[in-house]
Enzyme design. Sequence first.
Site, PDB file in Angstrom:
ATOM      1  N   GLU C  66       0.724  -0.978   0.331  1.00  0.00           N
ATOM      2  CA  GLU C  66       0.024   0.284  -0.313  1.00  0.00           C
ATOM      3  C   GLU C  66       0.760   1.266   0.221  1.00  0.00           C
ATOM      4  O   GLU C  66       0.633   1.826  -0.749  1.00  0.00           O
ATOM      5  CB  GLU C  66      -0.474  -0.199   0.929  1.00  0.00           C
ATOM      6  CG  GLU C  66      -2.138  -0.722   1.057  1.00  0.00           C
ATOM      7  CD  GLU C  66      -2.102  -2.623   1.117  1.00  0.00           C
ATOM      8  OE1 GLU C  66      -1.043  -2.785   1.278  1.00  0.00           O
ATOM      9  OE2 GLU C  66      -2.935  -2.496   0.763  1.00  0.00           O
ATOM     10  N   HIS C 133     -11.557  -4.260   8.231  1.00  0.00           N
ATOM     11  CA  HIS C 133     -12.035  -3.807   7.022  1.00  0.00           C
ATOM     12  C   HIS C 133     -13.038  -2.697   6.969  1.00  0.00           C
ATOM     13  O   HIS C 133     -13.831  -3.268   6.057  1.00  0.00           O
ATOM     14  CB  HIS C 133     -12.067  -4.790   6.578  1.00  0.00           C
ATOM     15  CG  HIS C 133     -10.866  -5.905   5.966  1.00  0.00           C
ATOM     16  ND1 HIS C 133     -10.369  -6.748   6.741  1.00  0.00           N
ATOM     17  CD2 HIS C 133     -11.115  -6.748   5.186  1.00  0.00           C
ATOM     18  CE1 HIS C 133      -9.752  -7.272   5.712  1.00  0.00           C
ATOM     19  NE2 HIS C 133      -9.345  -7.365   5.532  1.00  0.00           N
TER      20      HIS C 133
HETATM   21  C1  LIG Z   1      -2.645  -5.044   3.332  1.00  0.00           C
HETATM   22  C2  LIG Z   1      -3.801  -5.308   3.517  1.00  0.00           C
HETATM   23  N1  LIG Z   1      -4.015  -5.320   2.237  1.00  0.00           N
HETATM   24  C3  LIG Z   1      -5.117  -6.164   1.538  1.00  0.00           C
HETATM   25  C4  LIG Z   1      -5.772  -6.981   1.882  1.00  0.00           C
HETATM   26  C5  LIG Z   1      -6.752  -7.868   1.169  1.00  0.00           C
HETATM   27  N2  LIG Z   1      -6.055  -8.707   0.941  1.00  0.00           N
HETATM   28  C6  LIG Z   1      -6.713  -9.849   1.883  1.00  0.00           C
HETATM   29  S1  LIG Z   1      -5.685 -11.884   1.308  1.00  0.00           S
HETATM   30  C7  LIG Z   1      -4.928 -11.045   0.432  1.00  0.00           C
HETATM   31  C8  LIG Z   1      -3.561 -12.367  -0.261  1.00  0.00           C
HETATM   32  C9  LIG Z   1      -3.792 -12.168   0.331  1.00  0.00           C
HETATM   33  O1  LIG Z   1      -2.322 -13.731  -0.345  1.00  0.00           O
HETATM   34  P1  LIG Z   1      -1.988 -14.195   0.307  1.00  0.00           P
HETATM   35  O2  LIG Z   1      -0.405 -13.572   1.464  1.00  0.00           O
HETATM   36  O3  LIG Z   1      -0.510 -15.487  -0.345  1.00  0.00           O
HETATM   37  O4  LIG Z   1      -2.175 -15.201   1.649  1.00  0.00           O
HETATM   38  P2  LIG Z   1      -3.015 -16.714   1.083  1.00  0.00           P
HETATM   39  O5  LIG Z   1      -5.348 -15.585   0.761  1.00  0.00           O
HETATM   40  O6  LIG Z   1      -2.843 -17.262   0.351  1.00  0.00           O
HETATM   41  O7  LIG Z   1      -3.022 -16.788   1.883  1.00  0.00           O
HETATM   42  C10 LIG Z   1      -4.961  -9.669   0.203  1.00  0.00           C
HETATM   43  C11 LIG Z   1      -4.685  -8.743  -1.040  1.00  0.00           C
HETATM   44  C12 LIG Z   1      -5.891  -6.862   3.287  1.00  0.00           C
HETATM   45  N3  LIG Z   1      -6.303  -7.448   3.701  1.00  0.00           N
HETATM   46  N4  LIG Z   1      -4.520  -6.273   4.208  1.00  0.00           N
END
Ligand SMILES: Cc1ncc(C[n+]2csc(CCOP(=O)(O)OP(=O)(O)O)c2C)c(N)n1
Lengths: 318, 318, 330, 330
Positions: C66, C133
């Site tokens: 971000e 959120h």
């Molecule tokens: C700081 C932040 N940015 C964006 C999000 C939205 N978001 C939730 S899960 C996710 C993907 C996370 O991917 P990863 O770290 O690979 O974990 P996975 O879901 O594959 O377990 C995103 C972008 C968030 N929750 N927090």
Amino acid sequence: MSPDDQAAEARLARYRRMRLSRRFEETVHEQFEQGNVPGPLHLSIGQEAVAVGACAPLRRADAIVSTHRGHHHCIAKGAHPDRMMAELLGRATGYSRGRGGSMHIAVPELGILGTNGIVGGGIPIATGAAFGFQVEERDDVCLCFFGEGAAANGVFGEALNTASLWKLPLVMLCENNVYVEMTHQSVHVAGEIWRRAEGYDMPGVSVDGNDVDLVAEAVAEAVARARAGGGPTLVEARTYRWLGHFAGDKAAYRDEVEVAEGRAGDPLPVTRAKLDPALADGADEEVEGEIAAALEFALQSPLAGEDVLAVGHYAELA
Amino acid sequence: MSPDDQAAEARLARYRRMRLSRRFEETVHEQFEQGNVPGPLHLSIGQEAVAVGACAPLRRADAIVSTHRGHHHCIAKGAHPDRMMAELLGRATGYSRGRGGSMHIAVPELGILGTNGIVGGGIPIATGAAFGFQVEERDDVCLCFFGEGAAANGVFGEALNTASLWKLPLVMLCENNVYVEMTHQSVHVAGEIWRRAEGYDMPGVSVDGNDVDLVAEAVAEAVARARAGGGPTLVEARTYRWLGHFAGDKAAYRDEVEVAEGRAGDPLPVTRAKLDPALADGADEEVEGEIAAALEFALQSPLAGEDVLAVGHYAELA
Amino acid sequence: MSAPAKSGSLKFWQGVNQALFEEMERDDATVLIGEDVARVGGPYGITRGLLDAFGPSRVRDTPISEALLVGLGTGSAAVGLRPIVELMFFDFAMLAADQIVNQAAKYRYFTGHSLPLTIRTMCGAGGHNGAQHSQNIEAWFCAVPGLKVLMPSNAADAKGLLKSAIRDDDPTLFIETQGLLTKRTEVPDGERLVPIGKAAVRREGEDVTVVAIGRLVERALQAAEEVEDEGISVEVIDPRTLSPFDAQTVIDSVRRTSRLVVAVEATAPCSFAAEVCARVTESCLEEMDAPPIRVTSPFINIPTPLPLAEARAPGADDVASAIRACVGKE
Amino acid sequence: MSAPAKSGSLKFWQGVNQALFEEMERDDATVLIGEDVARVGGPYGITRGLLDAFGPSRVRDTPISEALLVGLGTGSAAVGLRPIVELMFFDFAMLAADQIVNQAAKYRYFTGHSLPLTIRTMCGAGGHNGAQHSQNIEAWFCAVPGLKVLMPSNAADAKGLLKSAIRDDDPTLFIETQGLLTKRTEVPDGERLVPIGKAAVRREGEDVTVVAIGRLVERALQAAEEVEDEGISVEVIDPRTLSPFDAQTVIDSVRRTSRLVVAVEATAPCSFAAEVCARVTESCLEEMDAPPIRVTSPFINIPTPLPLAEARAPGADDVASAIRACVGKE
Ligand SMILES: Cc1ncc(C[n+]2csc(CCOP(=O)(O)OP(=O)(O)O)c2C)c(N)n1
Ligand SMILES: Cc1ncc(C[n+]2csc(CCOP(=O)(O)OP(=O)(O)O)c2C)c(N)n1
Ligand SMILES: [Mg+2]
Ligand SMILES: [Mg+2]
């Protein structure tokens, strides 16, 4: 008990945990589809070996920090399926009074410092727990779960740098399940995450995240180093996210062949195959009983009501 | 003109720039001690070869992003000593109307996107400038100066990751001057910064930051790669901060031997030695004239008054 | 997928989507970056169709960074682009606060140059996403010189305000509201720019002025209907732009009605509602016949289960009670 | 170096320094981390002597990683420490906003466990450090459930409030003021804890209530002196704790004086001053004889040259004029 027996027993326990996590999530997924889950659900089905293998070398006093996709982490560290199920079903008996849901489960008394709604948000906290252990001269460690997507959050580099400088008892466990929300990891990750350790003068390893024993081995080595004052380790475990990003996401953005290959890496059968079938059947039965009881407990519990809203914000009012 | 003559001319120009930066800072330092500088002053004396060498391969349309210690960067990219001096002396004719001072000098028309009071704050902006050049399909590049202390700010890793994924025309130039405020870099940096590039699948190099030609060479290679669409490069230039963190800081926390060794790396004499003495003398004279004129300009200019306070916050009021 | 029909009744998200299409068509310097904004068209589908229409150079999925995202906007705006940066949830803007406040907002002040950056994000407890959120931190950014803060309450304003924000030469923070995404309103045909800094009087009335933003505008209008039968005539004002705040329109109204209710989804302390109370009482306390009343969320975290989140958020009934209390008809 | 004398007249920074010494002596679980807090005792010398007294395990210099710093505090507090984290300037808290607001402040809500974390930082335009080293964003954190926000205005309160903050089982944000660091006040001998959440009446008066925080307290008292000769009797209240805010003390005062002036160093929009105006007018508008007046910094950036920064900051004269305007004696 002979070493072989011990190994067999350990493997059975690991299988049982993985099975417990799998069945827990399948069950909560059903509940979700029946409209009984009043919150988002990020399922880790297919990734159980990472959580169970990584927590295998841990003691109760060790800490873990989890993510938005953390049911398997919590179960692997000893969280009770009944209170977790209650939390996800929005029941007052849940770990967070039913008001937090999947992304806000914490059981500090078990060293579970919390799942988290902020991707990467737990990384500094995990580093802090390791710092606390070091100051207190405990030989406990903190295991930090995070996804390959979370490695793009700046706190990842901040944590590696200070953890390495201070030789903190921290194990950074990157659970690479190939997807970051609805996009492939190649959109998010330059190079390979485990290789970033070297630039911070700390060891980094990559391991097959679908083999619970290999994960346990790699993490055991990192944990031993951490307990001995040798500092942090970065472990990347390669696995695959079977389902969509959240319950309800059809994941139409993936092609079937890739998904089929991913699912072929199912960690349960491989481990089960190494077990005495009778013992494995027994474990499965126990798990079914535990899950049934957990669901029963949750469904019997009252839905969290407005009375839970205001409590627990300040010590005075806790 | 023969290649040799060109090389000689280029070297003379580099020497002249370094000398200009050195004399500019010595002069503003004197002014500070006379109480004529109404703001903090972070001097880069001894580090001139990093700035001048790194900017040597740049064109006017290329951009640089600087730091809280950025006089030499600005001068190397072509900022005018008179308006810089005026800014540091709080005069209305300064680049930022005399209200910004040392940490807020920007000359966008020369590609100088700004010094910065936030350590690491310029890194995302530099990445953004490179992104802009890429979208506009220009073959310009952005050079991002930052210190070894700034590499601990999470945005460093965020920038490397995305710059590498998108193959942005970005040169990340870490100016390692051994100190981070009042503490040695060993308190701040795990491993070596240039080695972190590999973990992000991009090239990283370490260069003697006191040899202007070596710096220019290393950056020229990175710039050529960036212009050709080859993506970012991380360059670490090793130099030494001669003075305290800020004007007034006696730097008693350093031992004399170390400081003496550091100062022995003075980049000016080495370069001067390679020049025709007559030309070098001529350059020195020109510089003295330019600095004298700059100081004169600043001292003749009115101090920034309260009328500068409110202007330039919004387009409507700009 | 392509852009939805250009007019008629649109959902809030469609208004945003149309504004993005029209402005990206209009100006090649306009780019859109954010997490999952391209390939899948956004986690809520708001940006669908844009990648196909404008291609992978101008519409990009980014890593989860971000702070960098906002810097990508600032730096690219500094060299000639007109970037639109999406921060998926307002809560995540906290990870970019330095880049928004210390960098983007101060760029013109330091450099004297324009910074045509638009940051889009989504606030509020309209989903079941919980305490990290759903937050409303618009007040933070109203305190920042150099920024413009916009919060539309319907599809038409979402479209018209976003178009103005994108064309604006200063950094703008455009706040979408989770609870409004699928709400429909009529959107007039053709190009319509909603001016930045101009409040909208949603309903005229004599007895009390209700200032509401985002999701509370609709609820305030419902409350106004409700109390009308009780003989209370309510004026409802939607500032739309929170900074710079069109205080004059509100003050003129309160001078007539002599009563003020302010309704926001945020918690009360140091909120935009606090600012409205302060600005109005500073200017016309003597003309007021009753204390101002703030209708806000209680000072507690946002729970995850939607029913609990909704129970926490101020509703039309809360606004109605405040109106009654304000006119002394409880 | 060792701790300064335990009592008598102390400078503001010495009050902070003594509190740190006494609490670190008192409880081995207390640690102090921050940029340059150990070896050199802080860029402003506030933490001098602590490394020698408590050693390199409990007093640590950190890299420049503000987000991580707060997480180090949260995580270590979660496993039994009582950490004190220094963020050199309040402006830098923006880099840690997620860790403060989304993580530390919500820890108890999510886990049911205590989080005895103290975050120390420094606000205000008292130096010549410019627009990125002088901001007052206390209002941001007053809007966060789970946090306690403290802003002492003198050495005695700095010492007593910091001791209370360190012993408190919730995350506290302790805001020091750059413009006060070298100001002296008498500090009573012996252990003295200033209670969190309790305002201090600095001066009693009849005609107008002035609520001031941080650097403006002293200026409000000067203004009160100044107008006394003009026959205006001023009550000056220093909330000291901004969240939870002791509104009752202020409201009771305004009920008596019927007039309110609020003075803060921040800019006006959505500031703590806005909150005070809102809280007071909500509770006793009918008892007020004049509109409240906010004395704040103008809505512009902080310039670097100290004379300009001081010209921008509200002074005693500004408070005095506001008082006169409020009582109608201009
Ligand atoms: C700081 C932040 N940015 C964006 C999000 C939205 N978001 C939730 S899960 C996710 C993907 C996370 O991917 P990863 O770290 O690979 O974990 P996975 O879901 O594959 O377990 C995103 C972008 C968030 N929750 N927090
Ligand atoms: C985010 C942030 N944290 C802390 C500071 C205070 N600070 C100013 S300069 C500095 C040291 C920077 O060291 P380095 O990056 O090596 O640059 P150098 O001063 O050596 O040129 C620090 C910590 C700051 N300005 N910004
Ligand atoms: Mg993933
Ligand atoms: Mg340095």
